[in-house]
Design a protein around this motif. Structure first.
Motif, PDB file in Angstrom:
ATOM      1  N   PRO A 107       6.881  -1.204  -4.122  1.00 41.93           N
ATOM      2  CA  PRO A 107       6.432  -1.922  -5.060  1.00 41.93           C
ATOM      3  C   PRO A 107       6.772  -3.390  -5.755  1.00 41.93           C
ATOM      4  N   LEU A 108       8.749  -3.119  -5.991  1.00 39.76           N
ATOM      5  CA  LEU A 108       8.848  -4.659  -6.274  1.00 39.76           C
ATOM      6  C   LEU A 108       9.216  -5.458  -5.319  1.00 39.76           C
ATOM      7  N   LEU A 109       9.592  -5.142  -4.143  1.00 40.48           N
ATOM      8  CA  LEU A 109       9.213  -6.162  -3.312  1.00 40.48           C
ATOM      9  C   LEU A 109       8.185  -7.352  -3.379  1.00 40.48           C
ATOM     10  N   THR A 110       7.039  -5.968  -3.730  1.00 40.35           N
ATOM     11  CA  THR A 110       5.902  -6.616  -3.413  1.00 40.35           C
ATOM     12  C   THR A 110       5.518  -7.344  -4.805  1.00 40.35           C
ATOM     13  N   ALA A 111       5.543  -7.337  -5.462  1.00 40.39           N
ATOM     14  CA  ALA A 111       5.386  -8.202  -7.072  1.00 40.39           C
ATOM     15  C   ALA A 111       6.455  -9.289  -6.930  1.00 40.39           C
ATOM     16  N   LEU A 112       7.739  -9.410  -6.418  1.00 41.75           N
ATOM     17  CA  LEU A 112       8.721 -10.310  -6.528  1.00 41.75           C
ATOM     18  C   LEU A 112       7.781 -11.345  -4.995  1.00 41.75           C
ATOM     19  N   MET A 113       7.491 -11.160  -4.045  1.00 45.04           N
ATOM     20  CA  MET A 113       7.588 -11.495  -2.450  1.00 45.04           C
ATOM     21  C   MET A 113       5.844 -12.138  -3.786  1.00 45.04           C
ATOM     22  N   ASN A 114       5.359 -11.872  -4.463  1.00 42.68           N
ATOM     23  CA  ASN A 114       3.875 -11.997  -4.779  1.00 42.68           C
ATOM     24  C   ASN A 114       3.797 -13.342  -6.273  1.00 42.68           C
ATOM     25  N   ARG A 123       0.169 -16.446  -2.337  1.00 42.99           N
ATOM     26  CA  ARG A 123      -0.103 -15.478  -3.013  1.00 42.99           C
ATOM     27  C   ARG A 123      -0.447 -14.515  -3.367  1.00 42.99           C
ATOM     28  N   ASP A 124      -1.086 -12.891  -4.065  1.00 46.11           N
ATOM     29  CA  ASP A 124      -1.790 -12.189  -4.213  1.00 46.11           C
ATOM     30  C   ASP A 124      -0.933 -11.740  -5.883  1.00 46.11           C
ATOM     31  N   ALA A 125      -1.907 -12.312  -6.936  1.00 54.39           N
ATOM     32  CA  ALA A 125      -1.534 -11.635  -8.215  1.00 54.39           C
ATOM     33  C   ALA A 125      -1.790 -10.361  -8.001  1.00 54.39           C
ATOM     34  N   ALA A 126      -3.374  -9.810  -7.253  1.00 57.29           N
ATOM     35  CA  ALA A 126      -3.789  -8.600  -7.665  1.00 57.29           C
ATOM     36  C   ALA A 126      -2.613  -7.671  -7.001  1.00 57.29           C
ATOM     37  N   ALA A 127      -2.316  -7.706  -5.474  1.00 60.48           N
ATOM     38  CA  ALA A 127      -0.964  -7.103  -4.635  1.00 60.48           C
ATOM     39  C   ALA A 127      -0.188  -7.007  -5.847  1.00 60.48           C
ATOM     40  N   ALA A 128       0.278  -7.863  -6.522  1.00 56.48           N
ATOM     41  CA  ALA A 128       2.152  -7.977  -7.499  1.00 56.48           C
ATOM     42  C   ALA A 128       1.035  -6.763  -8.392  1.00 56.48           C
ATOM     43  N   ASP A 129       0.319  -7.115  -9.117  1.00 49.53           N
ATOM     44  CA  ASP A 129      -0.486  -6.389 -10.227  1.00 49.53           C
ATOM     45  C   ASP A 129      -0.437  -4.750 -10.419  1.00 49.53           C
ATOM     46  N   MET A 130      -0.827  -4.776  -9.092  1.00 48.49           N
ATOM     47  CA  MET A 130      -0.658  -3.462  -8.293  1.00 48.49           C
ATOM     48  C   MET A 130       0.427  -2.288  -8.027  1.00 48.49           C
ATOM     49  N   ALA A 131       1.489  -3.913  -7.804  1.00 48.64           N
ATOM     50  CA  ALA A 131       2.700  -3.105  -7.432  1.00 48.64           C
ATOM     51  C   ALA A 131       3.208  -2.833  -9.042  1.00 48.64           C
ATOM     52  N   GLU A 132       2.860  -4.070 -10.099  1.00 50.21           N
ATOM     53  CA  GLU A 132       3.784  -3.111 -11.417  1.00 50.21           C
ATOM     54  C   GLU A 132       2.669  -2.347 -11.405  1.00 50.21           C
ATOM     55  N   LYS A 133       2.364  -1.266 -11.567  1.00 54.89           N
ATOM     56  CA  LYS A 133       1.609  -0.496 -11.940  1.00 54.89           C
ATOM     57  C   LYS A 133       2.234   1.321 -11.073  1.00 54.89           C
ATOM     58  N   THR A 134       2.307   0.381  -9.912  1.00 54.78           N
ATOM     59  CA  THR A 134       2.505   1.294  -9.443  1.00 54.78           C
ATOM     60  C   THR A 134       4.578   2.160  -9.878  1.00 54.78           C
ATOM     61  N   ALA A 169      17.576  -5.267  -9.560  1.00 60.10           N
ATOM     62  CA  ALA A 169      18.152  -6.798  -9.649  1.00 60.10           C
ATOM     63  C   ALA A 169      16.763  -7.756  -9.660  1.00 60.10           C
ATOM     64  N   TRP A 170      16.061  -6.882  -8.456  1.00 59.48           N
ATOM     65  CA  TRP A 170      15.038  -8.060  -8.546  1.00 59.48           C
ATOM     66  C   TRP A 170      13.581  -7.988  -9.503  1.00 59.48           C
ATOM     67  N   ALA A 171      13.625  -7.359 -11.081  1.00 57.01           N
ATOM     68  CA  ALA A 171      13.024  -6.877 -11.465  1.00 57.01           C
ATOM     69  C   ALA A 171      12.433  -8.451 -12.618  1.00 57.01           C
ATOM     70  N   ARG A 172      13.900  -9.214 -12.355  1.00 58.35           N
ATOM     71  CA  ARG A 172      13.430  -9.884 -13.522  1.00 58.35           C
ATOM     72  C   ARG A 172      12.646 -11.201 -12.805  1.00 58.35           C
ATOM     73  N   PRO A 173      12.950 -11.550 -11.814  1.00 58.90           N
ATOM     74  CA  PRO A 173      12.609 -12.901 -10.919  1.00 58.90           C
ATOM     75  C   PRO A 173      11.052 -12.200 -10.674  1.00 58.90           C
ATOM     76  N   ALA A 174      10.741 -10.706 -10.682  1.00 62.47           N
ATOM     77  CA  ALA A 174       9.339  -9.997  -9.987  1.00 62.47           C
ATOM     78  C   ALA A 174       8.394 -10.299 -11.548  1.00 62.47           C
ATOM     79  N   GLN A 175       9.030 -10.600 -12.617  1.00 60.23           N
ATOM     80  CA  GLN A 175       8.264 -10.629 -14.206  1.00 60.23           C
ATOM     81  C   GLN A 175       7.895  -9.238 -13.946  1.00 60.23           C
ATOM     82  N   ILE A 176       8.851  -8.104 -13.680  1.00 54.55           N
ATOM     83  CA  ILE A 176       8.255  -6.993 -14.127  1.00 54.55           C
ATOM     84  C   ILE A 176       8.369  -6.423 -16.246  1.00 54.55           C
ATOM     85  N   ASP A 177       7.530  -6.490 -16.669  1.00 55.77           N
ATOM     86  CA  ASP A 177       7.331  -6.251 -18.485  1.00 55.77           C
ATOM     87  C   ASP A 177       8.410  -4.862 -18.731  1.00 55.77           C
TER      88      ASP A 177
END
Ligand SMILES: N[C@@H](CCC(=O)N[C@@H](CS)C(=O)NCC(=O)O)C(=O)O
Length: 206
Positions: A107-114, A123-134, A169-177
């Protein structure tokens, strides 16, 4: 030189370069790049038939998979320091490393890529949001653990922290809150500020 590390620093090889810096290892850095197709060359496939980096060659031991490499390096060169001396903590280091790869990385990679890597139009914003929820579930597990001790195996930083923090380490570029996970945010900051972690990040800029 006895140890060779294959792979560029702007890949999962960063995890291994961080470990090598923590352990103060002397190594040859062979900058095999995924972006140029080098990971699929016959020479690289002979080292890792999966066509991935990182790979190490330590005195003839060829090893791939970033977590396995780090567990090996820590045990070989950091026993009693970065690598726990007792079987129970050793098992916990495996637990956290496998957990990072199975519960967090995808899920972190999904958010990072998107959110950061794909061209804007792809970019698929919905996929990134879903990954962050996961990610909220494993982040909750991590935060509860870090509420009980400063690091994953107790007071001291270990291979378990390095392996899990190197995935996050991917959390920051993936903009995970991270605001709902303050213990994790603090631990991640402490891990990232270690001199060896800084040295590994510096290699990404070279
Ligand atoms: N599970 C492996 C994943 C390795 C991996 O996918 N590495 C990427 C770079 S971060 C790669 O080599 N991609 C190039 C390719 O597949 O050709 C690990 O943790 O080492």
């Amino acid at each position: 030189m006895a140890l060779k590390i294959y792979g560029v620093a702007r890949s999962r090889t960063a995890r291994v370069l961080w470990m090598a810096a923590e352990l103060g290892l002397d190594y040859e850095h062979v900058k095999v790049d995924f972006a140029t197709g080098e990971t699929r060359s016959p020479a690289h496939l002979a080292l890792n038939p999966n066509g991935h980096i990182p790979v190490i060659d330590d005195n003839g031991l060829i090893l791939w998979e970033s977590m396995a490499i780090n567990l090996y390096l820590a045990k070989q060169y950091g026993a009693g320091k970065l690598y726990p001396s007792g079987l129970e903590d050793e098992a916990r280091a495996w637990q956290w490393s496998f957990w990072g790869m199975t519960e967090v990385e995808r899920p972190l990679l999904t958010a990072l890529m998107n959110r950061a890597f794909y061209p804007e139009a792809q970019r698929d914003a919905a996929a990134a949001d879903m990954a962050e929820k996961t990610l909220a579930q494993p982040l909750g597990v991590l935060d509860a653990t870090l509420g009980r001790s400063a690091n994953l195996l107790g007071a001291n930083f270990s291979v378990a922290d390095l392996n899990v923090a190197s995935i996050f380490a991917w959390a920051r570029p993936a903009q995970i809150d991270m605001s709902a996970f303050p213990k994790t945010a603090e631990w991640l900051k402490n891990c990232a500020e270690r001199p060896a972690a800084r040295a590994a990040r510096q290699l990404q800029r070279e």
